[in-house]
Design an enzyme around this catalytic site. Structure first.
Site, short mmCIF file in Angstrom:
data_model
loop_
_atom_site.label_atom_id
_atom_site.label_comp_id
_atom_site.label_asym_id
_atom_site.label_seq_id
_atom_site.Cartn_x
_atom_site.Cartn_y
_atom_site.Cartn_z
N GLN A 1 30.85 41.79 35.95
CA GLN A 1 31.08 42.37 37.28
C GLN A 1 30.19 43.57 37.57
O GLN A 1 30.02 43.95 38.73
CB GLN A 1 32.55 42.79 37.43
CG GLN A 1 33.52 41.61 37.39
CD GLN A 1 34.93 42.11 37.45
OE1 GLN A 1 35.53 42.41 36.42
NE2 GLN A 1 35.49 42.23 38.64
N GLY B 1 41.55 45.84 35.15
CA GLY B 1 40.67 45.12 34.24
C GLY B 1 39.28 44.99 34.84
O GLY B 1 39.14 44.92 36.07
N CYS C 1 40.96 40.95 42.33
CA CYS C 1 39.75 41.15 41.53
C CYS C 1 38.88 42.18 42.24
O CYS C 1 38.71 42.11 43.46
CB CYS C 1 38.99 39.83 41.41
SG CYS C 1 37.48 39.94 40.43
N LEU C 2 38.33 43.11 41.47
CA LEU C 2 37.44 44.11 42.08
C LEU C 2 36.19 43.46 42.69
O LEU C 2 35.57 44.05 43.56
CB LEU C 2 37.04 45.16 41.02
CG LEU C 2 38.18 46.10 40.63
CD1 LEU C 2 37.78 46.93 39.42
CD2 LEU C 2 38.54 47.01 41.80
N HIS D 1 41.95 36.30 32.92
CA HIS D 1 41.14 36.54 34.12
C HIS D 1 39.78 37.14 33.73
O HIS D 1 38.73 36.72 34.24
CB HIS D 1 41.93 37.47 35.05
CG HIS D 1 41.19 37.94 36.26
ND1 HIS D 1 41.60 37.63 37.55
CD2 HIS D 1 40.09 38.73 36.41
CE1 HIS D 1 40.77 38.20 38.41
NE2 HIS D 1 39.85 38.87 37.76
N GLU D 2 39.80 38.11 32.83
CA GLU D 2 38.55 38.79 32.44
C GLU D 2 37.67 37.91 31.56
O GLU D 2 36.44 37.93 31.71
CB GLU D 2 38.86 40.12 31.73
CG GLU D 2 39.71 41.11 32.53
CD GLU D 2 39.20 41.41 33.92
OE1 GLU D 2 37.98 41.26 34.15
OE2 GLU D 2 40.02 41.78 34.78
N HIS E 1 35.63 35.73 33.69
CA HIS E 1 34.42 36.38 34.22
C HIS E 1 33.24 36.21 33.27
O HIS E 1 32.10 35.98 33.70
CB HIS E 1 34.65 37.89 34.42
CG HIS E 1 35.30 38.26 35.71
ND1 HIS E 1 34.75 37.99 36.94
CD2 HIS E 1 36.45 38.94 35.96
CE1 HIS E 1 35.54 38.47 37.90
NE2 HIS E 1 36.59 39.05 37.33
C1 QAP Z 1 42.28 41.46 37.33
O1 QAP Z 1 41.94 43.11 38.94
C2 QAP Z 1 43.72 41.06 37.50
O2 QAP Z 1 41.30 43.57 46.01
C3 QAP Z 1 42.01 42.92 37.54
O3 QAP Z 1 40.88 45.94 47.16
C4 QAP Z 1 44.41 41.35 38.66
O4 QAP Z 1 41.89 45.33 38.74
C5 QAP Z 1 44.35 40.39 36.52
C6 QAP Z 1 41.52 45.69 43.04
C7 QAP Z 1 45.73 40.98 38.79
C8 QAP Z 1 45.64 40.03 36.65
C9 QAP Z 1 46.36 40.33 37.77
C10 QAP Z 1 41.50 44.57 43.85
C11 QAP Z 1 41.31 46.93 43.64
C12 QAP Z 1 41.72 45.61 41.60
C13 QAP Z 1 41.30 44.67 45.22
C14 QAP Z 1 41.88 44.36 39.46
C15 QAP Z 1 41.08 45.91 45.81
C16 QAP Z 1 41.09 47.03 45.01
C17 QAP Z 1 41.77 44.43 40.93
CO CO Z 2 38.13 40.03 38.29
#
Ligand code: QAP
Ligand code: CO
Length: 168
Positions: free
Chosen positions: A51, A46, A92-93, A134-135, A138
């Site tokens: 972001q 997501g 989270c990215l 979550h999004e 943001h």
């Molecule tokens: C949000 O998060 C989310 O730490 C999206 O080193 C995550 O795509 C919602 C990512 C989990 C619900 C559950 C994170 C990639 C990606 C990192 C992501 C990383 C590389 C996170």
């Molecule tokens: Co995020």
């Protein structure tokens, strides 16, 4: 198509509140396409426009195993459908390398515009419900680290600041 730089916590621009999209036109579709390219490359499930330093209400999500179910949410509105809560270890990215458990409602209704500007409604549960919340956070300038203790958030902030100094 273009890869967009992703803002990282504690960048103050992640605290901006996104404005509604007034018209879903080619400019918005270009942002959507670039956001998908950036999210898939990361890889992530997501990404919110905030972001990538675009302060308009645009979200892209793909929680599918095969990364073949792209979802676009423009001007999303969330309603909680049931008070049952769900714990999920979120990442989270914009907070790379850190994962923390967050508790959210497990069943929501989301109404948004799609890539064509048409309204649609989903009633997701589980991971997709978590990801949408979550999004949407943001877009309001809120991050998942805001739900953890001050001490944990401060520790994450210090580690990322150190990392950013090392990268510079
Ligand atoms: C949000 O998060 C989310 O730490 C999206 O080193 C995550 O795509 C919602 C990512 C989990 C619900 C559950 C994170 C990639 C990606 C990192 C992501 C990383 C590389 C996170
Ligand atoms: Co995020």
């Amino acid at each position: 198509m273009a890869l967009l730089p992703i803002l990282e916590f504690p960048d103050p621009r992640l605290r901006n509140v996104a404005k509604p999209v007034e018209q879903v036109d080619d400019r918005i579709r270009q942002i959507v396409d670039d956001m998908f390219e950036t999210m898939y490359e990361a890889p992530g499930i997501g990404l919110a426009a905030t972001q990538v330093n675009v302060h308009e209400q645009i979200i892209v999500i793909d929680t599918s195993e095969d990364k073949d179910e792209p979802l676009v949410f423009i001007n999303p509105k969330i309603e909680i459908l049931d008070e049952t809560l769900f714990d999920y270890e979120e990442g989270c990215l914009s907070v790379p390398g850190f994962y923390e458990e967050v508790t959210r409602p497990q069943h929501v209704r989301v109404t948004a515009l799609n890539r064509e500007g048409n309204s649609f409604t989903l009633e997701p549960e589980g991971l997709l419900a978590v990801c949408i919340q979550h999004e949407v956070d943001h877009l309001k300038g809120k991050l998942f680290v805001d739900y953890v203790s001050n001490i944990k958030r401060q520790r994450i902030r210090k580690k990322l600041e150190k990392q950013h100094r090392a990268d510079a």
